[in-house]
Scaffold this motif. Structure first.
Motif, PDB file in Angstrom:
ATOM      1  N   VAL A   1       0.846  -1.199   0.000  1.00  0.00           N
ATOM      2  CA  VAL A   1       0.000   0.000   0.000  1.00  0.00           C
ATOM      3  C   VAL A   1       0.880   1.247   0.000  1.00  0.00           C
ATOM      4  O   VAL A   1       1.878   1.312   0.732  1.00  0.00           O
ATOM      5  CB  VAL A   1      -0.916   0.024   1.243  1.00  0.00           C
ATOM      6  N   THR A   2       0.518   2.224  -0.820  1.00  0.00           N
ATOM      7  CA  THR A   2       1.195   3.521  -0.836  1.00  0.00           C
ATOM      8  C   THR A   2       0.161   4.612  -0.600  1.00  0.00           C
ATOM      9  O   THR A   2      -0.909   4.609  -1.220  1.00  0.00           O
ATOM     10  CB  THR A   2       1.923   3.761  -2.169  1.00  0.00           C
ATOM     11  N   VAL A   3       0.481   5.544   0.313  1.00  0.00           N
ATOM     12  CA  VAL A   3      -0.441   6.635   0.630  1.00  0.00           C
ATOM     13  C   VAL A   3       0.292   7.968   0.571  1.00  0.00           C
ATOM     14  O   VAL A   3       1.524   8.020   0.668  1.00  0.00           O
ATOM     15  CB  VAL A   3      -1.068   6.461   2.034  1.00  0.00           C
ATOM     16  N   THR A   4      -0.490   9.020   0.403  1.00  0.00           N
ATOM     17  CA  THR A   4       0.041  10.380   0.445  1.00  0.00           C
ATOM     18  C   THR A   4      -0.286  10.995   1.796  1.00  0.00           C
ATOM     19  O   THR A   4      -1.435  10.944   2.243  1.00  0.00           O
ATOM     20  CB  THR A   4      -0.563  11.237  -0.676  1.00  0.00           C
ATOM     21  N   ILE A   5       0.720  11.559   2.446  1.00  0.00           N
ATOM     22  CA  ILE A   5       0.545  12.194   3.753  1.00  0.00           C
ATOM     23  C   ILE A   5       0.432  13.695   3.523  1.00  0.00           C
ATOM     24  O   ILE A   5       1.407  14.349   3.130  1.00  0.00           O
ATOM     25  CB  ILE A   5       1.726  11.890   4.702  1.00  0.00           C
ATOM     26  N   GLY A   6      -0.749  14.243   3.746  1.00  0.00           N
ATOM     27  CA  GLY A   6      -0.969  15.665   3.527  1.00  0.00           C
ATOM     28  C   GLY A   6      -0.380  16.517   4.625  1.00  0.00           C
ATOM     29  O   GLY A   6       0.117  16.015   5.643  1.00  0.00           O
ATOM     30  N   PRO A   7      -0.432  17.848   4.478  1.00  0.00           N
ATOM     31  CA  PRO A   7       0.193  18.770   5.431  1.00  0.00           C
ATOM     32  C   PRO A   7      -0.304  18.622   6.863  1.00  0.00           C
ATOM     33  O   PRO A   7       0.460  18.851   7.804  1.00  0.00           O
ATOM     34  CB  PRO A   7      -0.168  20.155   4.865  1.00  0.00           C
ATOM     35  N   GLU A   8      -1.567  18.258   7.051  1.00  0.00           N
ATOM     36  CA  GLU A   8      -2.126  18.128   8.398  1.00  0.00           C
ATOM     37  C   GLU A   8      -2.397  16.676   8.778  1.00  0.00           C
ATOM     38  O   GLU A   8      -3.020  16.416   9.803  1.00  0.00           O
ATOM     39  CB  GLU A   8      -3.424  18.948   8.504  1.00  0.00           C
ATOM     40  N   ASP A   9      -1.926  15.739   7.984  1.00  0.00           N
ATOM     41  CA  ASP A   9      -2.187  14.330   8.218  1.00  0.00           C
ATOM     42  C   ASP A   9      -1.021  13.699   8.981  1.00  0.00           C
ATOM     43  O   ASP A   9       0.026  14.320   9.170  1.00  0.00           O
ATOM     44  CB  ASP A   9      -2.372  13.616   6.880  1.00  0.00           C
ATOM     45  N   THR A  10      -1.190  12.462   9.421  1.00  0.00           N
ATOM     46  CA  THR A  10      -0.087  11.709  10.023  1.00  0.00           C
ATOM     47  C   THR A  10       0.048  10.377   9.293  1.00  0.00           C
ATOM     48  O   THR A  10      -0.897   9.903   8.653  1.00  0.00           O
ATOM     49  CB  THR A  10      -0.322  11.427  11.519  1.00  0.00           C
ATOM     50  N   ILE A  11       1.216   9.782   9.415  1.00  0.00           N
ATOM     51  CA  ILE A  11       1.460   8.496   8.765  1.00  0.00           C
ATOM     52  C   ILE A  11       0.470   7.456   9.269  1.00  0.00           C
ATOM     53  O   ILE A  11      -0.136   6.707   8.489  1.00  0.00           O
ATOM     54  CB  ILE A  11       2.903   8.038   9.032  1.00  0.00           C
ATOM     55  N   ALA A  12       0.297   7.380  10.566  1.00  0.00           N
ATOM     56  CA  ALA A  12      -0.573   6.359  11.146  1.00  0.00           C
ATOM     57  C   ALA A  12      -2.010   6.515  10.675  1.00  0.00           C
ATOM     58  O   ALA A  12      -2.682   5.527  10.333  1.00  0.00           O
ATOM     59  CB  ALA A  12      -0.503   6.415  12.671  1.00  0.00           C
ATOM     60  N   LYS A  13      -2.522   7.750  10.648  1.00  0.00           N
ATOM     61  CA  LYS A  13      -3.913   7.966  10.242  1.00  0.00           C
ATOM     62  C   LYS A  13      -4.114   7.675   8.761  1.00  0.00           C
ATOM     63  O   LYS A  13      -5.111   7.063   8.359  1.00  0.00           O
ATOM     64  CB  LYS A  13      -4.335   9.394  10.569  1.00  0.00           C
ATOM     65  N   ALA A  14      -3.170   8.107   7.924  1.00  0.00           N
ATOM     66  CA  ALA A  14      -3.307   7.879   6.484  1.00  0.00           C
ATOM     67  C   ALA A  14      -3.255   6.393   6.161  1.00  0.00           C
ATOM     68  O   ALA A  14      -4.024   5.894   5.331  1.00  0.00           O
ATOM     69  CB  ALA A  14      -2.216   8.635   5.734  1.00  0.00           C
ATOM     70  N   LEU A  15      -2.361   5.665   6.798  1.00  0.00           N
ATOM     71  CA  LEU A  15      -2.286   4.228   6.563  1.00  0.00           C
ATOM     72  C   LEU A  15      -3.529   3.508   7.082  1.00  0.00           C
ATOM     73  O   LEU A  15      -4.009   2.556   6.463  1.00  0.00           O
ATOM     74  CB  LEU A  15      -1.018   3.660   7.207  1.00  0.00           C
ATOM     75  N   ALA A  16      -4.051   3.962   8.219  1.00  0.00           N
ATOM     76  CA  ALA A  16      -5.261   3.331   8.765  1.00  0.00           C
ATOM     77  C   ALA A  16      -6.434   3.454   7.795  1.00  0.00           C
ATOM     78  O   ALA A  16      -7.214   2.508   7.616  1.00  0.00           O
ATOM     79  CB  ALA A  16      -5.609   3.952  10.109  1.00  0.00           C
ATOM     80  N   ARG A  17      -6.553   4.611   7.163  1.00  0.00           N
ATOM     81  CA  ARG A  17      -7.635   4.798   6.185  1.00  0.00           C
ATOM     82  C   ARG A  17      -7.478   3.854   5.000  1.00  0.00           C
ATOM     83  O   ARG A  17      -8.461   3.487   4.347  1.00  0.00           O
ATOM     84  CB  ARG A  17      -7.673   6.256   5.706  1.00  0.00           C
ATOM     85  N   ALA A  18      -6.229   3.463   4.716  1.00  0.00           N
ATOM     86  CA  ALA A  18      -5.958   2.560   3.598  1.00  0.00           C
ATOM     87  C   ALA A  18      -5.958   1.101   4.037  1.00  0.00           C
ATOM     88  O   ALA A  18      -5.628   0.214   3.247  1.00  0.00           O
ATOM     89  CB  ALA A  18      -4.616   2.914   2.958  1.00  0.00           C
ATOM     90  N   GLY A  19      -6.313   0.866   5.296  1.00  0.00           N
ATOM     91  CA  GLY A  19      -6.425  -0.502   5.779  1.00  0.00           C
ATOM     92  C   GLY A  19      -5.177  -1.073   6.409  1.00  0.00           C
ATOM     93  O   GLY A  19      -5.122  -2.272   6.709  1.00  0.00           O
TER      94      GLY A  19
END
Length: 322
Positions: free
Chosen positions: A246-264
């Protein structure tokens, strides 16, 4: 020590000065509790309606005691829900799911000289350390800093302890001679002299910076942050979770953990402030931008780990081993 999940009951609640409660936790069936080492903490699961949080609290009871654990919890005016939930929910008879004990702040029991610095609620792990050092017959001093004598939690416990003469109280509203003076109170550096620091972030940064600037080696200056003012924002970057594909984009106000969680892809997160180490993840490629207070300077320089709850990237892409 292997981490374990327990259900513990509040056997006693003691109101300490300074908006601190001292909680005694026991096994509901009266069984002996797992042993712990000085410096250890418990992860307390706080659930109440929509509230679902994990928070970490240092054990302040005697490590030789297996009948109960004690923790102290400050009602933090900057609470994000954890400390206020403890003060509201932790009444005698209440039960909590607990993980631990875990220890990221171990005591070097063979040190010739040990000096403990506790600022406010940061004294809690120092109390367990003091009891252990006294039992070992080791030379130690505990410097306990609070705003005033009237707001000093655990003062009665300390004054009644057999190691009370090893404790020096410092009050912000006292005279200059009574306040903590690092030029006077810090011991000379040496490989067998160990310092332990816990308390508010500013207090810790000041004390650690002074100690290291005056020759104390980083390996003998031990620290544990309870909380930290973390800025987790920054430029956009990509994170690849290689094992998960899985590859995700981490936005300016996002965190690695939250972005990855949304991607499962779930990374366990508890403190959300980079102080507990629960979310530490291995880095395979890229350079982390460390925002945490958990990793040591050496671990930061290696660049092989990251606290996914708050840290970011210095490069445009990170590859994590998850």
């Amino acid at each position: 020590m292997e981490e374990q999940t327990l259900t513990l009951k509040i056997a006693e609640r003691i109101e300490e000065p300074g908006n601190i409660v001292r909680l005694r936790l026991v096994d509901p069936e009266g069984a002996a509790l797992p042993k712990f080492e000085a410096g250890a903490h418990l992860d307390l699961h706080l659930r109440d309606g929509a509230l679902d949080l994990w928070r970490q609290y240092s054990l302040c009871s005697d490590p030789a005691e297996t009948g109960f654990y004690e923790i102290g919890v400050l009602l933090d005016p900057k609470t994000r829900g954890g400390s206020s939930a403890v003060h509201r929910l932790a009444v005698p008879g209440a039960r909590f799911e607990v993980e631990g004990p875990r220890n990221h702040f171990p005591l070097a029991e063979d040190a010739e000289t040990t000096v403990l610095f506790g600022g406010g609620i940061g004294v809690t792990p120092m109390l367990a350390m003091a009891q252990r050092l006294h039992a070992l017959g080791r030379d130690f001093t505990l410097h306990y800093c609070t705003r005033s004598r009237d707001r000093t939690a655990f003062r009665t416990v300390i004054e009644q302890a057999p190691w009370a003469e090893s404790v020096v109280f410092h009050f912000d509203d006292g005279d200059d001679a009574q306040r903590l003076d690092l030029a006077r109170d810090l011991p000379p550096p040496g490989k067998n002299t160990h310092l332990y620091v816990c308390g508010p972030e500013g207090f810790m940064d000041w004390l650690i910076g002074y100690a290291e600037a005056n020759g104390h080696d980083g390996g003998t200056v031990h620290r544990e942050y309870f909380s930290a003012d973390i800025d987790a924002s920054g430029d956009t970057f990509e994170v690849e979770a290689r094992l998960s594909g899985v590859t995700v984009t981490i936005g300016p106000e996002d965190t690695i953990a939250k972005a990855l969680a949304r991607a499962g892809v779930k990374i366990e997160v508890k403190c959300e402030e980079g102080v507990c180490g629960t979310c530490v993840t291995d880095v395979l490629e890229g350079t982390p931008d460390h925002r945490d207070k958990f990793l040591t300077d050496e671990e930061r320089e290696e660049g092989t780990m990251i606290c996914a709850c708050c840290s970011r990237a210095c490069t445009s892409r990170l590859v994590l081993d998850i």
